[in-house]
Write an enzyme that holds these catalytic residues in place. Sequence first.
Site, short mmCIF file in Angstrom:
data_model
loop_
_atom_site.label_atom_id
_atom_site.label_comp_id
_atom_site.label_asym_id
_atom_site.label_seq_id
_atom_site.Cartn_x
_atom_site.Cartn_y
_atom_site.Cartn_z
N ASP A 210 28.21 42.81 45.31
CA ASP A 210 29.43 42.63 44.53
C ASP A 210 29.06 42.32 43.09
O ASP A 210 27.90 42.02 42.77
CB ASP A 210 30.27 41.48 45.10
N ASP A 212 29.48 39.57 40.19
CA ASP A 212 29.78 38.15 40.14
C ASP A 212 31.15 37.98 39.47
O ASP A 212 31.76 38.95 39.01
CB ASP A 212 28.68 37.40 39.38
#
Length: 295
Positions: A210, A212
């Site tokens: 992902d 951050d």
Amino acid sequence: MTQTMIGVIGGSGLYEIDGLQDARWQDVASPWGAPSDQILTGTLDGVSMAFLPRHGRGHVHSPTDVPYRANIDALKRLGVTDVISVSACGSFREEMAPGDFVIVDQFIDRTFAREKSFFGSGCVAHVSVAHPTCPRLGEACFLAAREAGVNVHISGTYLAMEGPQFSTLAESRLYREQWGADVIGMTNMPEAKLAREAELCYASVAMVTDYDCWHPDHGAVDVTDIIRTLTGNSANGREMVRRLPALLGAERAPCPHGCDHALEFAIMTAPEKRDPALLAKLDAVAGRVLSGGAG
């Protein structure tokens, strides 16, 4: 020439090695405590392999509580020569997208609640971690990941945070914009430092799950999307590991970057002042130099 033994430390989502022959889980005792789990050993394409789940099967250890010293010591005792660290991470760079792999070559260590050295009072040593990963091993991981069809980046700086909570938005912006970090995780430190003290070649493969919280679209990403990416990363990670024996070979020459001689001039304590109890615990990690009187 020595026999190659590849040790894989698997992070979140990576809990096995596909195609391992004569596979068996075994206990490895360490004077630094119990490792995270039993270690899975076997051979892959004629090369000895060892696999250690960093958090334990079932993910029982938090990043802070992982027994890093015992893990590295146990791998060294088994005869591991090359350590491949595989871990999930967040990305600070748009181009390092979820699903990508990053071959880490630098670290910023922000951990503070972990034992970071095998050495201390009674036997002081200082190793260089200016270049904390092994370029030879990192290149092999890069080629293996590319062969596995992964979009992989050859270089990146990993910000190691204590956890277990994720970053605040202010921290995320600091790490990305002012400190120049590329990815963020919770487990590569002190692991990389300990591997250097144990004179093991070490490479870190960060698997991006992902962006951050700095990313404007981060809030729109559902947890199920992250889990889906983690699952895909795990499959790709296993494919990468499967290709490493062919790239590294069954025999290895001394490390051209000196990883296997990191302690050569590192031990500072005079022989007559060294603590026998600590020396006994260092038998695997530093036996090469302690038994020969080097350092």
